[in-house]
Design a protein around this motif. Structure first.
Motif, mmCIF file in Angstrom:
data_model
loop_
_atom_site.group_PDB
_atom_site.id
_atom_site.type_symbol
_atom_site.label_atom_id
_atom_site.label_comp_id
_atom_site.label_asym_id
_atom_site.label_seq_id
_atom_site.Cartn_x
_atom_site.Cartn_y
_atom_site.Cartn_z
ATOM 1 N N LYS A 156 4.764 1.943 10.409
ATOM 2 C CA LYS A 156 6.091 1.700 9.838
ATOM 3 C C LYS A 156 6.680 0.379 10.325
ATOM 4 C CE LYS A 156 9.090 4.158 7.447
ATOM 5 N NZ LYS A 156 8.811 4.423 6.045
ATOM 6 N N ASP A 167 2.211 2.404 -6.745
ATOM 7 C CA ASP A 167 1.697 1.408 -7.691
ATOM 8 C C ASP A 167 1.274 0.124 -6.981
ATOM 9 O OD1 ASP A 167 4.001 0.024 -7.132
ATOM 10 O OD2 ASP A 167 4.620 -0.237 -9.216
ATOM 11 N N GLY A 174 -4.880 8.621 0.889
ATOM 12 C CA GLY A 174 -3.896 7.613 1.305
ATOM 13 C C GLY A 174 -3.217 8.070 2.591
ATOM 14 N N THR A 210 12.925 8.913 5.195
ATOM 15 C CA THR A 210 12.436 9.039 3.816
ATOM 16 C C THR A 210 10.973 9.439 3.760
ATOM 17 O OG1 THR A 210 14.034 7.374 3.135
ATOM 18 C CG2 THR A 210 12.325 7.898 1.578
ATOM 19 N N SER A 211 10.119 8.757 4.519
ATOM 20 C CA SER A 211 8.688 9.098 4.499
ATOM 21 C C SER A 211 8.489 10.534 4.961
ATOM 22 C CB SER A 211 7.883 8.194 5.421
ATOM 23 O OG SER A 211 8.292 6.881 5.336
ATOM 24 N N ALA A 215 -3.298 7.238 5.722
ATOM 25 C CA ALA A 215 -2.858 6.369 6.815
ATOM 26 C C ALA A 215 -1.565 5.635 6.497
ATOM 27 C CB ALA A 215 -3.946 5.357 7.162
ATOM 28 N N ALA A 250 8.451 1.772 0.456
ATOM 29 C CA ALA A 250 8.053 1.218 -0.840
ATOM 30 C C ALA A 250 9.224 1.104 -1.815
ATOM 31 C CB ALA A 250 6.957 2.095 -1.438
ATOM 32 N N ASP A 251 10.133 2.071 -1.806
ATOM 33 C CA ASP A 251 11.208 2.030 -2.802
ATOM 34 C C ASP A 251 12.179 0.878 -2.560
ATOM 35 O OD1 ASP A 251 10.146 4.012 -4.244
ATOM 36 O OD2 ASP A 251 11.621 5.550 -3.740
ATOM 37 N N ILE A 268 -1.588 10.304 -2.640
ATOM 38 C CA ILE A 268 -0.574 9.235 -2.660
ATOM 39 C C ILE A 268 -0.945 8.147 -3.671
ATOM 40 C CG2 ILE A 268 0.528 7.431 -1.265
ATOM 41 C CD1 ILE A 268 0.004 10.177 0.815
ATOM 42 N N ALA A 287 2.635 5.547 5.267
ATOM 43 C CA ALA A 287 3.817 6.152 5.899
ATOM 44 C C ALA A 287 3.942 7.637 5.537
ATOM 45 C CB ALA A 287 5.058 5.387 5.470
ATOM 46 N N VAL A 309 -8.250 10.725 3.764
ATOM 47 C CA VAL A 309 -8.938 9.640 3.060
ATOM 48 C C VAL A 309 -8.118 8.356 3.173
ATOM 49 C CG1 VAL A 309 -9.943 8.909 0.852
ATOM 50 C CG2 VAL A 309 -9.705 11.363 1.364
ATOM 51 N N ILE A 324 2.081 11.962 -5.213
ATOM 52 C CA ILE A 324 3.254 11.234 -4.704
ATOM 53 C C ILE A 324 3.508 9.979 -5.555
ATOM 54 C CG2 ILE A 324 4.303 10.088 -2.700
ATOM 55 C CD1 ILE A 324 3.779 12.984 -2.091
ATOM 56 N N GLY A 325 2.460 9.187 -5.785
ATOM 57 C CA GLY A 325 2.621 7.999 -6.632
ATOM 58 C C GLY A 325 2.758 6.725 -5.837
ATOM 59 N N TYR A 369 2.725 -1.820 -4.918
ATOM 60 C CA TYR A 369 3.763 -2.852 -4.986
ATOM 61 C C TYR A 369 3.598 -3.698 -6.255
ATOM 62 C CZ TYR A 369 4.186 -1.089 -0.331
ATOM 63 O OH TYR A 369 4.311 -0.226 0.718
ATOM 64 N N ILE A 373 9.662 13.017 2.234
ATOM 65 C CA ILE A 373 8.697 13.114 1.128
ATOM 66 C C ILE A 373 7.483 13.929 1.575
ATOM 67 C CG2 ILE A 373 7.135 11.806 -0.385
ATOM 68 C CD1 ILE A 373 9.158 9.520 -0.313
#
Ligand SMILES: NC(=O)c1ccc[n+]([C@@H]2O[C@H](COP(=O)([O-])OP(=O)(O)OC[C@H]3O[C@@H](n4cnc5c(N)ncnc54)[C@H](OP(=O)(O)O)[C@@H]3O)[C@@H](O)[C@H]2O)c1
Length: 340
Positions: free
Chosen positions: A330, A248, A162, A137-138, A164, A41-42, A223, A166, A185, A245-246, A250, A141
């Motif tokens: 991924k 938005d 969230g 990264t995933s 399912a 995502a980043d 997430i 990454a 979930v 985690i956060g 995308y 985190i």
């Protein structure tokens, strides 16, 4: 070498495949012949320049300045800078390329990339380069949420919202490996994948609101953060931990200026009013965590779910797939296919 170059902040037509000189490793850095790299995502946020505050946080105020995106990689060490003793030429490695925080391009979408030695680990021989590139990264985190902030232990009741995605899929598997009982979930189409990943119970977010249920948890890893904070804290046992985690969506659900940071600020305010002292999580112990992720994956206790593998010149398409949620699992970019 071939490299994907980011020319301006925009949704499309801002990435070009160009020929650039191979970078040189500075002291403490490693030059890697990249075999595979992955999307997250980043990368989308940095390529789009949204939310705007990330431009102040290292991405580049007036533009990306022709930098090369990509932060996760697997590959083979080509050369090491002075003071690097953990790796030598020819070692197969995986890890991250960014120097400090995530809000800057890491240069991994290229034939060669430099990475700080402390953000790399040896790749287990039984793990493919594609699988290894899906971990960093995933996985880091998820480790931070599960162990550093979540302090999970055997027997804990954990809910991953969230699960399912990454980060969620790694968090679910890490919690199960630690002996927790996990409720996962996500949307209807992904529930079978969650069961296969070891979830003890699954909830479909399109028909059920976990914050309205009777169950109470030692740890919630959230997430999307799509429920009011008070309701999320309400499903915790008295000593329970809530780790946000956060996400938005995308750009779809977060504000243009600070994105999902607004929810972090509200969470910290609520925690502060309850007498807790919110703090930024400490930086991960990269060598230890990466080695752990590699070991668990090599042992089959952690399964990176690779949904699609694309070539380097397909990075713009990979970003569109990420934004549209078109691929379950991924998205990995294979830069150098394995020798036959
Ligand atoms: N993954 C990384 O390496 C990485 C790197 C840097 C930062 N992060 C941060 O971590 C966040 C999460 O990343 P991620 O890669 O795990 O995202 P992701 O792969 O997009 O996964 C998010 C998951 O949440 C699900 N979801 C959406 N709305 C939901 C709801 N209302 N209730 C329950 N589940 C819902 C999504 O399902 P649908 O498909 O149905 O929407 C999806 O399965 C990112 O936004 C980013 O800020 C991640």
């Amino acid at each position: 070498m071939r490299a994907i170059v980011h020319t301006r902040y925009a949704r499309t037509d801002n990435l070009e495949l160009r020929e650039l000189p191979i970078p040189s490793p500075k002291p403490g850095e490693v030059l890697v012949r990249v075999h595979a790299t992955s999307m997250h995502a980043d990368i989308w946020h940095l390529v789009n320049g949204r939310p705007y505050f990330l431009r102040l946080m290292g991405a580049g105020l007036f533009g990306p300045g022709g930098k090369i995106p990509g932060t996760d990689l697997s590959g083979v060490v080509e050369a090491v800078g002075s003071s690097v003793t953990r790796f030598k030429q020819g070692d197969a490695i995986f890890g991250e390329t960014t120097r400090s925080h995530q809000w800057s391009h890491g240069g991994a979408f290229a034939d060669y990339a430099v990475a700080p030695a402390h953000k790399l680990a040896l790749k287990p021989a039984t793990l493919s380069f594609v699988e290894a590139a899906a971990l960093p990264t995933s996985g880091l985190i998820a480790c931070q949420a599960t162990f550093d902030e979540g302090a999970v232990k055997a027997g804990d009741a954990v809910l991953v919202n969230g699960a399912a995605g990454a980060v969620g899929l790694f968090a679910l598997q890490l919690c199960k490996d630690a002996g927790a009982v996990v409720t996962a979930v996500d949307g209807s189409a992904k529930l079978e994948a969650l069961r296969q990943a070891g979830a003890d119970a699954v909830l479909d977010y399109t028909v059920m609101d976990y914050t309205a249920g009777e169950d109470r948890y030692d740890l919630v890893i959230d997430i999307p953060g799509n429920h009011p904070i008070k309701r999320c804290l309400g499903v915790l046992k008295p000593w329970g931990r809530y780790v946000y985690i956060g996400h938005d969506g995308y750009g779809a659900t977060g504000g243009r200026w600070i994105g999902s940071m607004a929810r972090f600020l509200r969470l910290w305010l609520v925690q502060w009013l309850r007498g807790q002292r919110p703090r930024f999580p400490p930086a991960p112990d990269y060598p230890k965590r990466l080695a752990m992720l590699g070991r668990l994956a090599a042992d089959g206790r952690l399964r990176p779910r690779v949904g699609r593998v694309l070539a380097l010149d397909h990075v713009p398409e990979a970003l569109r797939c990420l934004e549209q949620g078109a691929v379950e699992g991924k998205i990995v970019v294979e830069v150098a296919p394995p020798a036959q």
